[in-house]
Write a protein that holds these residues in place. Sequence first.
Motif, PDB file in Angstrom:
ATOM      1  N   ALA A 126     -13.987  -1.408  -0.725  1.00  0.00           N
ATOM      2  CA  ALA A 126     -12.186  -1.501  -0.784  1.00  0.00           C
ATOM      3  C   ALA A 126     -12.075  -2.412  -1.398  1.00  0.00           C
ATOM      4  O   ALA A 126     -12.854  -3.673  -1.637  1.00  0.00           O
ATOM      5  CB  ALA A 126     -11.409  -1.003   0.207  1.00  0.00           C
ATOM      6  N   VAL A 127     -11.041  -2.604  -2.774  1.00  0.00           N
ATOM      7  CA  VAL A 127     -10.346  -4.000  -2.774  1.00  0.00           C
ATOM      8  C   VAL A 127      -9.453  -4.057  -2.979  1.00  0.00           C
ATOM      9  O   VAL A 127      -8.321  -2.659  -3.177  1.00  0.00           O
ATOM     10  CB  VAL A 127     -10.789  -4.392  -5.038  1.00  0.00           C
ATOM     11  N   VAL A 128      -8.330  -4.566  -2.586  1.00  0.00           N
ATOM     12  CA  VAL A 128      -7.138  -5.272  -1.817  1.00  0.00           C
ATOM     13  C   VAL A 128      -7.053  -6.542  -3.033  1.00  0.00           C
ATOM     14  O   VAL A 128      -7.225  -7.451  -2.952  1.00  0.00           O
ATOM     15  CB  VAL A 128      -6.847  -5.251  -0.752  1.00  0.00           C
ATOM     16  N   GLY A 129      -5.518  -6.212  -4.141  1.00  0.00           N
ATOM     17  CA  GLY A 129      -5.351  -7.094  -4.609  1.00  0.00           C
ATOM     18  C   GLY A 129      -4.043  -8.294  -4.644  1.00  0.00           C
ATOM     19  O   GLY A 129      -4.016  -8.179  -3.138  1.00  0.00           O
ATOM     20  N   ASP A 130      -4.107  -9.317  -5.267  1.00  0.00           N
ATOM     21  CA  ASP A 130      -3.531 -10.368  -4.482  1.00  0.00           C
ATOM     22  C   ASP A 130      -1.951  -9.819  -3.785  1.00  0.00           C
ATOM     23  O   ASP A 130      -1.303  -9.393  -4.726  1.00  0.00           O
ATOM     24  CB  ASP A 130      -3.611 -11.233  -5.202  1.00  0.00           C
ATOM     25  N   ASN A 131      -1.785 -10.837  -2.772  1.00  0.00           N
ATOM     26  CA  ASN A 131      -0.049 -10.672  -2.845  1.00  0.00           C
ATOM     27  C   ASN A 131       0.018  -9.464  -2.309  1.00  0.00           C
ATOM     28  O   ASN A 131       0.705  -8.827  -2.003  1.00  0.00           O
ATOM     29  CB  ASN A 131       0.256 -11.431  -3.880  1.00  0.00           C
ATOM     30  N   THR A 132      -1.199  -8.017  -2.165  1.00  0.00           N
ATOM     31  CA  THR A 132      -0.365  -7.453  -1.674  1.00  0.00           C
ATOM     32  C   THR A 132      -0.809  -6.704  -0.152  1.00  0.00           C
ATOM     33  O   THR A 132      -1.168  -7.758   0.534  1.00  0.00           O
ATOM     34  CB  THR A 132      -1.541  -5.944  -1.969  1.00  0.00           C
TER      35      THR A 132
ATOM     36  N   SER B 272     -13.915   2.231  -1.375  1.00  0.00           N
ATOM     37  CA  SER B 272     -14.155   1.929  -2.526  1.00  0.00           C
ATOM     38  C   SER B 272     -12.692   2.452  -3.757  1.00  0.00           C
ATOM     39  O   SER B 272     -12.641   2.182  -4.681  1.00  0.00           O
ATOM     40  CB  SER B 272     -15.411   3.066  -3.294  1.00  0.00           C
ATOM     41  N   ALA B 273     -12.056   2.353  -2.826  1.00  0.00           N
ATOM     42  CA  ALA B 273     -10.791   3.002  -2.810  1.00  0.00           C
ATOM     43  C   ALA B 273     -10.191   0.853  -3.473  1.00  0.00           C
ATOM     44  O   ALA B 273     -10.555  -0.014  -3.101  1.00  0.00           O
ATOM     45  CB  ALA B 273      -9.720   3.140  -2.161  1.00  0.00           C
ATOM     46  N   GLU B 274      -9.178   0.949  -4.118  1.00  0.00           N
ATOM     47  CA  GLU B 274      -8.792  -0.169  -5.336  1.00  0.00           C
ATOM     48  C   GLU B 274      -7.853  -0.343  -5.086  1.00  0.00           C
ATOM     49  O   GLU B 274      -6.449   1.137  -5.616  1.00  0.00           O
ATOM     50  CB  GLU B 274      -9.361  -0.671  -6.488  1.00  0.00           C
ATOM     51  N   VAL B 275      -6.729  -0.870  -4.504  1.00  0.00           N
ATOM     52  CA  VAL B 275      -5.435  -0.989  -4.530  1.00  0.00           C
ATOM     53  C   VAL B 275      -5.384  -2.169  -5.096  1.00  0.00           C
ATOM     54  O   VAL B 275      -5.527  -3.891  -4.889  1.00  0.00           O
ATOM     55  CB  VAL B 275      -4.796  -1.493  -2.969  1.00  0.00           C
TER      56      VAL B 275
ATOM     57  N   ASP C 201       0.942   3.598   8.782  1.00  0.00           N
ATOM     58  CA  ASP C 201       0.262   4.456   8.176  1.00  0.00           C
ATOM     59  C   ASP C 201       0.253   4.862   7.035  1.00  0.00           C
ATOM     60  O   ASP C 201      -0.515   6.245   6.816  1.00  0.00           O
ATOM     61  CB  ASP C 201       0.926   5.621   8.445  1.00  0.00           C
ATOM     62  N   VAL C 202      -0.050   4.520   5.642  1.00  0.00           N
ATOM     63  CA  VAL C 202      -0.652   5.027   4.389  1.00  0.00           C
ATOM     64  C   VAL C 202      -1.929   5.127   3.876  1.00  0.00           C
ATOM     65  O   VAL C 202      -2.991   3.734   4.746  1.00  0.00           O
ATOM     66  CB  VAL C 202       0.364   3.683   3.418  1.00  0.00           C
ATOM     67  N   CYS C 203      -2.403   6.213   3.850  1.00  0.00           N
ATOM     68  CA  CYS C 203      -3.709   6.246   3.985  1.00  0.00           C
ATOM     69  C   CYS C 203      -4.778   6.089   2.076  1.00  0.00           C
ATOM     70  O   CYS C 203      -3.409   6.997   1.503  1.00  0.00           O
ATOM     71  CB  CYS C 203      -4.777   6.671   4.726  1.00  0.00           C
ATOM     72  N   VAL C 204      -5.016   5.614   2.108  1.00  0.00           N
ATOM     73  CA  VAL C 204      -5.991   6.033   0.422  1.00  0.00           C
ATOM     74  C   VAL C 204      -7.091   6.157   0.708  1.00  0.00           C
ATOM     75  O   VAL C 204      -7.708   5.617   0.989  1.00  0.00           O
ATOM     76  CB  VAL C 204      -5.665   4.080  -0.323  1.00  0.00           C
ATOM     77  N   VAL C 205      -6.624   7.634  -0.512  1.00  0.00           N
ATOM     78  CA  VAL C 205      -8.438   8.356   0.006  1.00  0.00           C
ATOM     79  C   VAL C 205      -9.105   7.395  -1.624  1.00  0.00           C
ATOM     80  O   VAL C 205      -9.173   6.642  -1.638  1.00  0.00           O
ATOM     81  CB  VAL C 205      -8.685   9.317  -0.868  1.00  0.00           C
ATOM     82  N   GLY C 206     -10.633   8.117  -0.893  1.00  0.00           N
ATOM     83  CA  GLY C 206     -11.336   6.894  -1.364  1.00  0.00           C
ATOM     84  C   GLY C 206     -11.806   7.290  -3.304  1.00  0.00           C
ATOM     85  O   GLY C 206     -11.518   8.393  -3.802  1.00  0.00           O
ATOM     86  N   HIS C 207     -12.234   6.432  -3.259  1.00  0.00           N
ATOM     87  CA  HIS C 207     -12.230   6.630  -5.319  1.00  0.00           C
ATOM     88  C   HIS C 207     -11.409   6.511  -5.810  1.00  0.00           C
ATOM     89  O   HIS C 207     -11.981   7.169  -7.080  1.00  0.00           O
ATOM     90  CB  HIS C 207     -14.003   6.846  -5.263  1.00  0.00           C
ATOM     91  N   ILE C 208     -10.370   6.067  -5.668  1.00  0.00           N
ATOM     92  CA  ILE C 208      -9.022   5.923  -6.480  1.00  0.00           C
ATOM     93  C   ILE C 208      -8.116   4.546  -7.112  1.00  0.00           C
ATOM     94  O   ILE C 208      -8.817   3.874  -5.764  1.00  0.00           O
ATOM     95  CB  ILE C 208      -7.477   6.785  -6.041  1.00  0.00           C
ATOM     96  N   LYS C 209      -7.915   4.567  -7.666  1.00  0.00           N
ATOM     97  CA  LYS C 209      -7.559   3.160  -8.342  1.00  0.00           C
ATOM     98  C   LYS C 209      -5.546   3.351  -8.162  1.00  0.00           C
ATOM     99  O   LYS C 209      -5.080   4.311  -8.396  1.00  0.00           O
ATOM    100  CB  LYS C 209      -7.837   2.587  -9.260  1.00  0.00           C
ATOM    101  N   VAL C 210      -5.151   1.986  -7.225  1.00  0.00           N
ATOM    102  CA  VAL C 210      -3.854   2.203  -7.731  1.00  0.00           C
ATOM    103  C   VAL C 210      -3.294   0.894  -8.439  1.00  0.00           C
ATOM    104  O   VAL C 210      -3.565  -0.065  -7.651  1.00  0.00           O
ATOM    105  CB  VAL C 210      -2.963   2.294  -5.873  1.00  0.00           C
ATOM    106  N   CYS C 211      -2.716   0.978  -9.182  1.00  0.00           N
ATOM    107  CA  CYS C 211      -1.914  -0.043 -10.027  1.00  0.00           C
ATOM    108  C   CYS C 211      -1.285  -1.157  -9.165  1.00  0.00           C
ATOM    109  O   CYS C 211      -0.756  -1.041  -8.111  1.00  0.00           O
ATOM    110  CB  CYS C 211      -1.793   0.538 -11.147  1.00  0.00           C
ATOM    111  N   ASP C 212      -0.981  -2.703 -10.434  1.00  0.00           N
ATOM    112  CA  ASP C 212       0.131  -3.272  -9.381  1.00  0.00           C
ATOM    113  C   ASP C 212       1.092  -3.004  -9.255  1.00  0.00           C
ATOM    114  O   ASP C 212       1.747  -2.129  -9.945  1.00  0.00           O
ATOM    115  CB  ASP C 212       0.119  -4.551 -10.141  1.00  0.00           C
TER     116      ASP C 212
END
Lengths: 339, 339, 339
Positions: B243-249, B260-263, B272-283
């Motif tokens: 997984a990837v967590v972007g700056d200042n998130t 492999s989720a990317e935020v 309790d927010v869950c992000v499923v695998g292999h998807i991307k959330v933009c900035d």
Amino acid sequence: MSRDYSLGEIAAYLGGELRGDAETRIIGLNTLQSAGEGQLSFLANPKYVKYLSGSLAEAVLLTADTAKTFKGCCIVVRDPYLAYAQISAWFDASQKKSFGIHATASIHAAATVADDVYIGPNVVVEADANIDSGCHLEANSFVGAGSSIGANSFVGANVSIYHDVEIGSGAIIHSGAVVGADGFGIAPKPDGGWQKIHQIGGVTIGDNVEIGACTSIDRGALQDTRVGNGVKLDNHVQIAHNAVVGDNTAMAAYSGLAGSAEVGSNCILAGDVCVVGHIKVCDNVQITARTLVTKSITEPGSYSSGATPLMPTAEWRRNSVRIGQLDKIARTVNKLNKE
Amino acid sequence: MSRDYSLGEIAAYLGGELRGDAETRIIGLNTLQSAGEGQLSFLANPKYVKYLSGSLAEAVLLTADTAKTFKGCCIVVRDPYLAYAQISAWFDASQKKSFGIHATASIHAAATVADDVYIGPNVVVEADANIDSGCHLEANSFVGAGSSIGANSFVGANVSIYHDVEIGSGAIIHSGAVVGADGFGIAPKPDGGWQKIHQIGGVTIGDNVEIGACTSIDRGALQDTRVGNGVKLDNHVQIAHNAVVGDNTAMAAYSGLAGSAEVGSNCILAGDVCVVGHIKVCDNVQITARTLVTKSITEPGSYSSGATPLMPTAEWRRNSVRIGQLDKIARTVNKLNKE
Amino acid sequence: MSRDYSLGEIAAYLGGELRGDAETRIIGLNTLQSAGEGQLSFLANPKYVKYLSGSLAEAVLLTADTAKTFKGCCIVVRDPYLAYAQISAWFDASQKKSFGIHATASIHAAATVADDVYIGPNVVVEADANIDSGCHLEANSFVGAGSSIGANSFVGANVSIYHDVEIGSGAIIHSGAVVGADGFGIAPKPDGGWQKIHQIGGVTIGDNVEIGACTSIDRGALQDTRVGNGVKLDNHVQIAHNAVVGDNTAMAAYSGLAGSAEVGSNCILAGDVCVVGHIKVCDNVQITARTLVTKSITEPGSYSSGATPLMPTAEWRRNSVRIGQLDKIARTVNKLNKE
């Protein structure tokens, strides 16, 4: 290791009426279905009454009502489940260790530790901490500076208690629990990013509180996070900074209180119930599993949200997509109804 | 232990305008309602303005606007909440310990440890690990082989950092957190059961990251799991492999990213927010509590799912059962609407 | 530290057909997009076929079908994902430590510890515990009295295993995990508050079980909590007292079983699935993310609830509020439909 007891002394302790031989020895507890020779059982849930007549238990805890038609040996009590709970300690094989401080423990010279305590290997107790009489601190646990743990408390292996945390007597704190870590306090900076808000409050925990494995109770931002007397927290519970848990409230696994949320006394939060920040739940409220409490609750009773019916996935998909159309559907229904 | 400061030096540090006596001593911070003699308070949330005039605080952090009608002592700043956050460190009683390595710590001969660090009792630092200047490693924490911890980082008691994990400077890692455990990688075997996929990636964490109690960040399957600069993770957070967590998130308690989720950067995930695998959330995305993010988000904004209205349980049951009939209801509405 | 291998020996181990030079040296594994010189890759997911022709991997694990048109070096196997999983152990840089017991470990004189084990600093093994051949117990882990750990198991740093827990061979237990803490057993007292029910059962865990970071498995109230062979538990999982997990079942992060819940063999629980107490899920069931399993499942298949569509928050609010009106809407639709 485990002792055995006579039915007579058990009945006396429970204040129950013994129907059978007071000299019979009891060596353990078990369910109606599994109990055998020397084991005491109980009938608490009416749905298990079918197992009563065939049970091989040496004796059974029963109500006066269920005892009427029972021919075997029994102890008649008002509440068999409570009686079983009361007697369960007698058969707990996890013996408390002998008092003493293990040679590898690191106790700061400025800490106050009672004489009659067990402190296991590699336990760390920092300056000005206070460990009261009868406490058991299991291996590799940590008690930070200025924190105090009341009499007869149990602190499991690998528990972490930060500085300036006050815990009452009779606490049971399970492995992996963390008490007094920083609350999640951050303020947005004008140029992006976050400014940490130092968490200068503490944690105050009452008497007879149980804290489950991997449960966290954060310290307060300015004032203390507060957990009342008799509170029971299951595993993976989260109590955020400045939250308040009223006396005798029970919270099941994964339930959590966000910052400054207040839950009253004698409440029961089922598994995975979350209470959002800065709201209040009054006394005597029950909340069903997986509910998100988004607003204050001012009347006792049972509350719910969130948990929708279980169904085959294909069926769920068909229904779930309609939730996204629900406002439109409702408007259409209103329109049709008016016509 | 805690020091006191003059209002003058506080105003200067915050770049604010002092309206009052610069020599007044401040010994602590508190809320408007609870503050007393010698305490500094702040007004950030307009809903607390009612407590301003009656507050016994020695001084208050105010905006120019709220200061207009205030007769007491105050410091005028652009953002009182940020100013409170900035000054909070001055009143943090959890003093950093003096530098030194406790006699019971196990530091591998092939580890590199700066001179000016605090390493508490029973801390274990394995071969080829690197502990940079100014770090505090609290008791019973563990740093595996080849891992590095940047300057001025705090590692709480009972934290576990596996091998080959890279953590930037200024980290705060709370007790019970685990960084670098194996990701959940398993492949089905033809005869049933699972073949473990060894997790040979690592974890890379940027500067100024805070990691809450009982939070886990798994190592990558092949490449690294990545957490950016300035990321703030609350308690019980799960960052799965790769997984990837972007700056200042910022991610609140129980929020998790599947494999492999990317935020992106500057996102806020509520509890309790869950992000499923292999998807991307933009900035610049905000996600409300208990949302399950099932598809990629490509536009900044606020997103939701899941959290349905709170109501008495009986009422919820009546409504909830209808969710299982929703597709049928919708079809009926469509049919009626056509008629 | 990491070794390199010839393509020939890799193909032989995997039972695959090598198309290329058997002497080529492989130094690592990587994805198709990122692999370079000396690295082996694999094509498992058809959506990555676009990266195959351009990959710089030294060799690729392919099916006979995908290998047909591939001109590079490859190993043809039945299941490339499984083959990758099988070979991943060869490239795992986390070397097992040499056998030996660290001087700071506290091993009770009445514990049984095999000769060929690694026991790290500050590990505590209590009386009558049994540590079998080939085990690795990482620093600061704890094994309580009477517990046993089967051959070739790995116990991570800061793991807590209570007394009387039986764990099979080949276990992998990650940091922060807690096995054998008390189940959440409390009985209401007539005058308010709770009577603790001592948890006198244990935990029985089969062979080849993986337990994730910060995961908890509680001990049973009267009988054992049971986890079968080959079970894989991700991080933050909760297995409550007397729950049963069947062989080869996998549970993703945050999934939990409440007290006495039973899940069969070969089930897959996605993230945040919770199963309420005292119900049964049969074998071969898949449950999608965030489902609350409120009733027994008796037929294999895929089941769901709970996860509603993701949408912008404003849109969600409009729809969500209608869920609270759903019973009324349904009644109106029924009425209109009858008219």
